[in-house]
Design a protein around this motif. Structure first.
Motif, mmCIF file in Angstrom:
data_model
loop_
_atom_site.group_PDB
_atom_site.id
_atom_site.type_symbol
_atom_site.label_atom_id
_atom_site.label_comp_id
_atom_site.label_asym_id
_atom_site.label_seq_id
_atom_site.Cartn_x
_atom_site.Cartn_y
_atom_site.Cartn_z
ATOM 1 N N GLY A 209 0.959 -1.142 -0.016
ATOM 2 C CA GLY A 209 -0.575 0.070 -0.462
ATOM 3 C C GLY A 209 0.803 1.101 -0.425
ATOM 4 N N PRO A 210 -0.278 2.527 -0.030
ATOM 5 C CA PRO A 210 1.023 3.573 0.181
ATOM 6 C C PRO A 210 1.722 3.864 1.645
ATOM 7 C CG PRO A 210 -1.100 3.464 -0.910
ATOM 8 C CD PRO A 210 -1.209 2.361 -0.484
ATOM 9 N N ASP A 211 0.670 3.576 2.272
ATOM 10 C CA ASP A 211 2.017 3.404 3.512
ATOM 11 C C ASP A 211 3.225 2.845 4.199
ATOM 12 O OD1 ASP A 211 1.170 1.016 3.674
ATOM 13 O OD2 ASP A 211 -0.577 1.269 5.283
ATOM 14 N N GLY A 212 2.924 2.036 2.511
ATOM 15 C CA GLY A 212 4.590 0.586 3.010
ATOM 16 C C GLY A 212 3.817 -0.724 3.423
ATOM 17 N N ASN A 213 2.926 -1.011 4.249
ATOM 18 C CA ASN A 213 2.978 -1.926 4.499
ATOM 19 C C ASN A 213 2.086 -2.606 3.561
ATOM 20 O OD1 ASN A 213 2.916 -0.917 7.315
ATOM 21 N ND2 ASN A 213 0.816 -0.958 7.459
ATOM 22 N N THR A 214 2.560 -4.055 3.666
ATOM 23 C CA THR A 214 1.330 -5.053 2.527
ATOM 24 C C THR A 214 0.499 -5.599 2.753
ATOM 25 O OG1 THR A 214 3.801 -5.428 1.915
ATOM 26 C CG2 THR A 214 2.412 -7.169 1.095
ATOM 27 N N TYR A 215 0.100 -5.867 1.864
ATOM 28 C CA TYR A 215 -2.069 -6.202 2.453
ATOM 29 C C TYR A 215 -1.380 -7.190 1.402
ATOM 30 C CZ TYR A 215 -2.500 -2.180 4.502
ATOM 31 O OH TYR A 215 -2.048 -0.151 5.235
ATOM 32 N N ILE A 216 -2.771 -8.787 2.314
ATOM 33 C CA ILE A 216 -2.353 -9.789 1.425
ATOM 34 C C ILE A 216 -4.142 -10.413 1.771
ATOM 35 C CG2 ILE A 216 -0.023 -10.195 0.702
ATOM 36 C CD1 ILE A 216 -0.584 -12.689 3.518
ATOM 37 N N SER A 217 -4.682 -11.327 0.557
ATOM 38 C CA SER A 217 -5.784 -12.096 0.619
ATOM 39 C C SER A 217 -6.529 -12.935 0.157
ATOM 40 C CB SER A 217 -7.006 -10.190 0.458
ATOM 41 O OG SER A 217 -6.734 -10.448 -1.021
ATOM 42 N N VAL A 237 -7.118 -22.916 2.536
ATOM 43 C CA VAL A 237 -6.600 -22.042 3.290
ATOM 44 C C VAL A 237 -6.687 -21.251 4.390
ATOM 45 C CG1 VAL A 237 -5.545 -19.913 1.864
ATOM 46 C CG2 VAL A 237 -6.679 -21.588 0.077
ATOM 47 N N ARG A 238 -4.825 -20.677 4.900
ATOM 48 C CA ARG A 238 -5.239 -19.583 5.559
ATOM 49 C C ARG A 238 -4.012 -19.084 5.558
ATOM 50 N NH1 ARG A 238 -3.037 -24.464 8.943
ATOM 51 N NH2 ARG A 238 -0.955 -24.400 9.606
ATOM 52 N N ILE A 239 -3.405 -17.797 6.080
ATOM 53 C CA ILE A 239 -2.578 -17.508 5.956
ATOM 54 C C ILE A 239 -1.880 -16.871 7.035
ATOM 55 C CG2 ILE A 239 -1.963 -14.415 5.751
ATOM 56 C CD1 ILE A 239 -4.352 -14.272 3.876
#
Ligand code: NAG
Ligand code: NAG
Ligand code: NAG
Length: 282
Positions: A209-217, A237-239
């Motif tokens: 993201g623009p905030d530098g964190n990564t988002y996974i789904s 499936v589990r993250i």
């Protein structure tokens, strides 16, 4: 807008497919310049079909006066696209890859960048099943078909291409993830008589993201369920966080198990800073 053409000398050393024929002839299409297992990490897609290896529809050529996307190996992204694109859903959203000019000569828009660049390398699939599973990334910019394969072999891991926030217009990566027993052959659009490609059971997503964190789904594919395929037929499936701090939804988990997700319509996990995580298939 300025394009830098391939230097002919570089073509001769890097692109064996091209060096075999005159580079500057007038052509009906631009030949795919890579062989399998090239050092650029470019992966040919259906090389014996009309697309000849380009990450385009199998019946589509890389035509003069058009952009031609190519696929990269698992964990890598294509760092070439039309520099003039400003709208991710507007004209130009198909303009990924290299430009094939009116004479059938390819040019590389960002001369200072590699063709395929390592992605965030902070999320991967751990396949604990006894069969392989293919995750098929959509080509974007491009035709958005799910034809870029990352295959997790039985009891193995595969990196997914999670793009940094500097990727094309800030979009993220999307993967259609097939049933157990699938491989790169199932990274096709397909049709609804088989739970493959556009009708695969799962969709995974990811991006910085623009905030530098990564988002996974992870979520079930609405087209899979709409067609009447059973979510209970798919693996679970589990993250899972690997290192650093991962922020999970309320309830502290993000999984789809036995046909039901821990959050309706799927869930997203935030990998803060340099945290790493995986999608465990079980
Ligand atoms: C070379 O590419 C082919 C076709 O994509 C693949 O089947 C094979 O495993 C590759 N070989 C190596 C050594 O990577
Ligand atoms: C997958 O990755 C995990 C975490 O790094 C590791 O423990 C495991 O051994 C890997 N599995 C394989 C088959 O390489
Ligand atoms: C991939 O899957 C197809 C269809 O199930 C099968 O015919 C083919 O042998 C598989 N390829 C590999 C390399 O396992």
């Amino acid at each position: 807008m300025k394009f830098i053409s391939f230097a002919v000398a570089a073509v001769a050393t890097t692109f064996s497919a091209v060096s075999a024929r005159p580079v500057l002839r007038r052509a009906n299409s631009c030949a795919f310049p890579w062989v399998a297992n090239n050092t650029d990490n470019v992966v040919p897609i259906t090389p014996s079909a009309k697309n000849a290896g380009w990450a385009m529809s199998p019946d589509q050529e890389c035509a003069p006066g058009s952009w031609c996307p190519y696929a990269c190996a698992p964990g890598y992204y294509s760092a070439q696209w039309d520099p003039s694109a400003t709208l991710y859903n507007g004209p130009g959203s198909m303009n990924g890859g290299l430009y094939c000019d009116a004479n059938g000569v390819l040019s590389k828009p960002f001369a200072d960048r590699a063709y395929c660049v390592p992605s965030m390398m902070n999320a991967y699939i751990e396949n604990s099943l006894s069969h392989s599973v293919s995750a098929c990334q959509t080509v974007y910019p491009g035709n958005e078909a799910m034809i870029i394969p990352s295959v997790a072999q039985a009891n193995s891991n595969v990196s997914l291409n999670i793009v940094p926030n500097t990727y094309w217009l800030g979009v993220s990566s999307q993967f259609y993830v097939n049933l157990a027993g699938s491989n790169a052959t199932q990274c096709v659009w397909g049709n609804d008589d088989k739970p493959v490609g556009n009708w695969a059971p799962y969709i995974f997503g990811g991006g910085q993201g623009p905030d530098g964190n990564t988002y996974i789904s992870v979520q079930f594919n609405p087209l899979y369920t709409a067609k009447g395929y059973k979510v209970s037929d798919a693996y679970s499936v589990r993250i899972q966080c690997e290192s650093g701090f991962c922020n999970f939804p309320a309830g502290g988990e993000c999984k789809c198990e036995g046909g039901k997700c821990s959050v309706d319509n799927g869930c997203t996990v935030t990998l803060t800073g340099d945290a790493k995580a995986k999608w465990v298939l079980y």
